[in-house]
Motif scaffolding. Structure first.
Motif, PDB file in Angstrom:
ATOM      1  N   MET A  62      34.016  45.252  47.469  1.00  0.00           N
ATOM      2  CA  MET A  62      34.630  44.021  47.405  1.00  0.00           C
ATOM      3  C   MET A  62      35.807  44.110  46.150  1.00  0.00           C
ATOM      4  O   MET A  62      35.364  44.526  45.176  1.00  0.00           O
ATOM      5  N   LYS A  63      36.675  43.486  46.511  1.00  0.00           N
ATOM      6  CA  LYS A  63      37.728  43.196  45.464  1.00  0.00           C
ATOM      7  C   LYS A  63      37.479  42.412  44.195  1.00  0.00           C
ATOM      8  O   LYS A  63      36.304  41.469  44.290  1.00  0.00           O
ATOM      9  N   LEU A  64      37.930  42.701  42.872  1.00  0.00           N
ATOM     10  CA  LEU A  64      37.485  41.899  41.970  1.00  0.00           C
ATOM     11  C   LEU A  64      37.839  40.645  42.068  1.00  0.00           C
ATOM     12  O   LEU A  64      37.312  39.512  41.452  1.00  0.00           O
ATOM     13  N   VAL A  65      39.144  40.215  42.511  1.00  0.00           N
ATOM     14  CA  VAL A  65      39.770  38.858  42.777  1.00  0.00           C
ATOM     15  C   VAL A  65      38.684  38.086  43.798  1.00  0.00           C
ATOM     16  O   VAL A  65      38.306  37.064  43.299  1.00  0.00           O
ATOM     17  N   ASN A  66      38.308  38.714  44.758  1.00  0.00           N
ATOM     18  CA  ASN A  66      37.327  37.989  45.538  1.00  0.00           C
ATOM     19  C   ASN A  66      35.845  37.662  44.745  1.00  0.00           C
ATOM     20  O   ASN A  66      35.221  36.705  45.290  1.00  0.00           O
ATOM     21  N   PHE A  67      35.415  38.590  44.091  1.00  0.00           N
ATOM     22  CA  PHE A  67      34.354  38.333  43.350  1.00  0.00           C
ATOM     23  C   PHE A  67      34.410  37.074  42.101  1.00  0.00           C
ATOM     24  O   PHE A  67      33.648  36.220  42.020  1.00  0.00           O
ATOM     25  N   LEU A  68      35.717  37.194  41.392  1.00  0.00           N
ATOM     26  CA  LEU A  68      36.001  36.078  40.562  1.00  0.00           C
ATOM     27  C   LEU A  68      36.342  34.517  41.334  1.00  0.00           C
ATOM     28  O   LEU A  68      36.066  33.642  40.711  1.00  0.00           O
ATOM     29  N   LYS A  69      36.442  34.649  42.571  1.00  0.00           N
ATOM     30  CA  LYS A  69      36.791  33.299  43.183  1.00  0.00           C
ATOM     31  C   LYS A  69      35.282  32.849  43.514  1.00  0.00           C
ATOM     32  O   LYS A  69      35.253  31.499  43.574  1.00  0.00           O
ATOM     33  N   SER A  72      43.705  33.088  41.585  1.00  0.00           N
ATOM     34  CA  SER A  72      44.580  33.494  42.648  1.00  0.00           C
ATOM     35  C   SER A  72      44.481  34.882  43.310  1.00  0.00           C
ATOM     36  O   SER A  72      43.710  35.562  42.195  1.00  0.00           O
ATOM     37  N   PRO A  73      45.115  35.188  44.051  1.00  0.00           N
ATOM     38  CA  PRO A  73      45.096  36.569  44.467  1.00  0.00           C
ATOM     39  C   PRO A  73      45.906  37.746  43.343  1.00  0.00           C
ATOM     40  O   PRO A  73      45.482  38.756  43.343  1.00  0.00           O
ATOM     41  N   GLN A  74      46.637  37.108  42.535  1.00  0.00           N
ATOM     42  CA  GLN A  74      47.137  37.715  41.665  1.00  0.00           C
ATOM     43  C   GLN A  74      46.466  37.718  40.214  1.00  0.00           C
ATOM     44  O   GLN A  74      46.924  38.076  38.933  1.00  0.00           O
ATOM     45  N   MET A  75      45.229  37.080  40.216  1.00  0.00           N
ATOM     46  CA  MET A  75      44.185  36.911  39.037  1.00  0.00           C
ATOM     47  C   MET A  75      44.899  36.008  38.226  1.00  0.00           C
ATOM     48  O   MET A  75      44.264  36.078  36.982  1.00  0.00           O
ATOM     49  N   ASN A  76      45.508  35.221  38.356  1.00  0.00           N
ATOM     50  CA  ASN A  76      46.013  33.751  37.646  1.00  0.00           C
ATOM     51  C   ASN A  76      44.559  33.105  37.750  1.00  0.00           C
ATOM     52  O   ASN A  76      44.110  32.546  38.598  1.00  0.00           O
ATOM     53  N   ALA A  77      44.038  32.602  36.465  1.00  0.00           N
ATOM     54  CA  ALA A  77      42.989  31.773  36.276  1.00  0.00           C
ATOM     55  C   ALA A  77      43.230  30.411  35.877  1.00  0.00           C
ATOM     56  O   ALA A  77      44.177  30.355  34.913  1.00  0.00           O
ATOM     57  N   ASN A  91      45.967  27.300  32.651  1.00  0.00           N
ATOM     58  CA  ASN A  91      46.363  28.223  33.594  1.00  0.00           C
ATOM     59  C   ASN A  91      46.982  29.516  33.017  1.00  0.00           C
ATOM     60  O   ASN A  91      47.815  29.576  32.193  1.00  0.00           O
ATOM     61  N   ILE A  92      46.125  30.669  32.963  1.00  0.00           N
ATOM     62  CA  ILE A  92      46.511  31.915  32.394  1.00  0.00           C
ATOM     63  C   ILE A  92      46.749  33.121  33.419  1.00  0.00           C
ATOM     64  O   ILE A  92      46.245  33.134  34.678  1.00  0.00           O
ATOM     65  N   ARG A  93      48.118  33.349  33.216  1.00  0.00           N
ATOM     66  CA  ARG A  93      48.988  34.388  34.026  1.00  0.00           C
ATOM     67  C   ARG A  93      47.682  35.411  34.114  1.00  0.00           C
ATOM     68  O   ARG A  93      47.339  35.970  33.157  1.00  0.00           O
ATOM     69  N   GLY A  94      47.717  36.226  35.232  1.00  0.00           N
ATOM     70  CA  GLY A  94      46.908  37.180  35.456  1.00  0.00           C
ATOM     71  C   GLY A  94      47.036  38.565  34.625  1.00  0.00           C
ATOM     72  O   GLY A  94      46.238  39.168  34.211  1.00  0.00           O
ATOM     73  N   ASN A  95      48.302  38.950  34.541  1.00  0.00           N
ATOM     74  CA  ASN A  95      48.549  40.326  33.932  1.00  0.00           C
ATOM     75  C   ASN A  95      48.441  40.118  32.334  1.00  0.00           C
ATOM     76  O   ASN A  95      48.606  41.031  31.644  1.00  0.00           O
ATOM     77  N   THR A  96      48.194  38.786  31.785  1.00  0.00           N
ATOM     78  CA  THR A  96      47.809  38.617  30.339  1.00  0.00           C
ATOM     79  C   THR A  96      46.487  38.691  30.091  1.00  0.00           C
ATOM     80  O   THR A  96      45.931  38.791  28.650  1.00  0.00           O
ATOM     81  N   ILE A  97      45.541  38.777  31.054  1.00  0.00           N
ATOM     82  CA  ILE A  97      44.190  38.878  30.873  1.00  0.00           C
ATOM     83  C   ILE A  97      43.678  40.278  30.672  1.00  0.00           C
ATOM     84  O   ILE A  97      43.878  41.367  31.047  1.00  0.00           O
TER      85      ILE A  97
END
Length: 152
Positions: free
Chosen positions: A1-8, A33-38, A92-98
């Motif tokens: 399972m992908k991490l993004v699907n788990f976080l959803k 989101s799929p780009q891991m934006n939270a 809204n947090i951009r995924g690449n800053t996490i």
């Protein structure tokens, strides 16, 4: 399972997100989101001091807090690493800053890690069944409604 699907699957859970610039965000996770934006609601944002661990909050991080019209207050704890705390309605947090997402201890990971897509595929092929009628149909040749009548 992908991490993004788990976080959803973690919708409406209280999480702590640590950003790469040292900022810590506490809040209720709404979407990923799929780009891991939270997207989080009921947020407390804690900016680090300029001297903590060599990480600077920088003028951009400070400007973003002031532009949101959040309620800013200084942390009154005796810890020298404590910074400024801001309460926000949502963020809204951009995924690449996490850097990392810290999950609550009370979370049942076993139920969340089950991949529903693969489970549905196994159910269709008959390898996994949770319905006793389907099991009976498979064992007795297909028709569960017919019963063998015994002679008296």
């Amino acid at each position: 399972m992908k991490l993004v699907n788990f976080l959803k699957k973690l919708r409406n859970e209280q999480v702590t997100i640590e950003l790469k610039n040292g900022t810590t965000v506490w809040g209720t996770l709404q979407t990923v989101s799929p780009q891991m934006n939270a997207t989080l609601t009921d947020v407390k944002l804690s900016l680090p001091h300029n001297s903590s661990h060599g990480v600077s909050a920088g003028p951009i991080a400070m400007a973003s807090v002031y532009l949101t019209n959040g309620e800013t207050s200084t942390d009154s704890s005796s810890n020298s690493n404590a910074g400024r705390t801001t309460s926000l309605q949502y963020i809204n947090i951009r995924g690449n800053t996490i850097r990392q997402i810290i999950l609550p201890d009370s979370l049942n990971l076993d139920s969340l890690l089950v991949d529903e897509v693969q489970l549905n595929k196994l159910r269709r092929t008959g390898q996994v069944t949770d319905d006793s009628n389907k099991k009976r149909k498979r064992e007795f040749g297909g028709n569960a409604a017919k019963r063998v009548k015994r002679a008296l």
